[in-house]
Design an enzyme around this catalytic site. Structure first.
Site, PDB file in Angstrom:
ATOM      1  CG  HIS A  75     101.442 212.787  32.931  1.00 45.95           C
ATOM      2  ND1 HIS A  75     100.986 212.047  31.860  1.00 45.95           N
ATOM      3  CD2 HIS A  75     100.337 213.240  33.572  1.00 45.95           C
ATOM      4  CE1 HIS A  75      99.669 212.039  31.849  1.00 45.95           C
ATOM      5  NE2 HIS A  75      99.240 212.762  32.871  1.00 45.95           N
ATOM      6  CD  GLU A  77      94.291 216.008  35.804  1.00 44.65           C
ATOM      7  OE1 GLU A  77      94.133 217.121  36.351  1.00 44.65           O
ATOM      8  OE2 GLU A  77      94.616 215.870  34.614  1.00 44.65           O
TER       9      GLU A  77
END
Length: 246
Positions: free
Chosen positions: A16, A112
């Site tokens: 990202h 994550e």
């Protein structure tokens, strides 16, 4: 035999773009931060250069995309594919068609690392807190080895990434050397979990000292050596396909 043969499927790793915590190095796991304006620009630039018909990531060759459920990853996916497709126009007009819904899975499997008690902290802050409590007397804290209090251990991360790798190999193994059936896979996720994924793809333990850097908005590429699913590898570099000039 060339490792660039198009009949060998690839796994594209898409990190990202920038967030407010990316800029100052704070551990960002479950906190749902949006991309900054610059982060949007980073991903949009990557999409323009690398995603599209005849480009490095050609939606026509993508078998599946796995996306972290965090906002910053979902925004990145949209910029890479959905926005890119809308800007390019529909397939009938010679643009890039959007990915079919069944080709996209939003999953915690590629979220994550859960940093638990260390969420939002800097490495120095984590080590200082642990030192105050008498921990890590012989060696400093290392997430790859020690994991996170209140969050995930290295073993837990290894388990979920290994399951993801097994899914990907189920998709790709039947497509190797079968005449070029498209079977590329894209992971849209986060800096640390994607670096952990690289280690597990190469069958290294997470605490293996393999220094890696992965810029926000960047793309990494994994595949297989010698068209063999039992020889996972990574591209140090690769030539990009030629596209028409704007």
């Amino acid at each position: 035999m060339s490792d660039l043969d198009a009949t060998t499927p690839r796994v594209f790793l898409a990190r990202h773009g920038e967030t407010e915590w990316t800029k100052n190095g704070r551990y960002t796991g479950t906190t749902d931060l949006a991309l900054t304006p610059y982060g949007i620009t980073q991903v949009a630039g990557t999409a323009r250069q690398l995603v599209g018909s005849g480009k490095l990531i050609d939606p026509a060759n993508v078998a599946h995309v796995y996306v972290s459920p965090r906002l910053r990853a979902r925004q990145t996916f949209d910029l890479l594919f959905s926005s890119n497709a809308r800007a390019a126009g529909d397939a009938a007009a010679g643009g890039v068609p959007p990915l079919a819904t069944e080709k996209v899975t939003v999953t915690e499997d590629i979220a994550e690392w859960d940093y638990g008690d260390y969420e939002g902290l800097l490495v120095g802050e984590i080590r200082a807190r642990r030192k105050e409590r008498g921990m890590d007397g012989e060696r400093p804290w290392n997430i790859w080895r020690d994991g996170c209090e209140g969050g995930e251990s290295a073993e837990q991360v290894t388990d979920r990434l290994d399951k993801m790798i097994a899914k990907i190999r189920e998709i790709q193994e039947p497509c190797i050397n079968n005449g070029g059936k498209p079977a590329d896979v894209v992971l849209v996720a986060h800096g640390l979990i994607l670096r952990a994924f690289v280690k597990r793809w190469l069958r290294y333990p997470l605490d293996d000292p393999l220094p890696m850097m992965f810029s926000p908005g960047a793309i990494g590429v994994l595949s297989y050596k010698n068209h063999n699913v039992d020889e996972p590898g990574f591209y140090v570099g690769m030539a990009l396909p030629m596209t028409e000039l704007d």
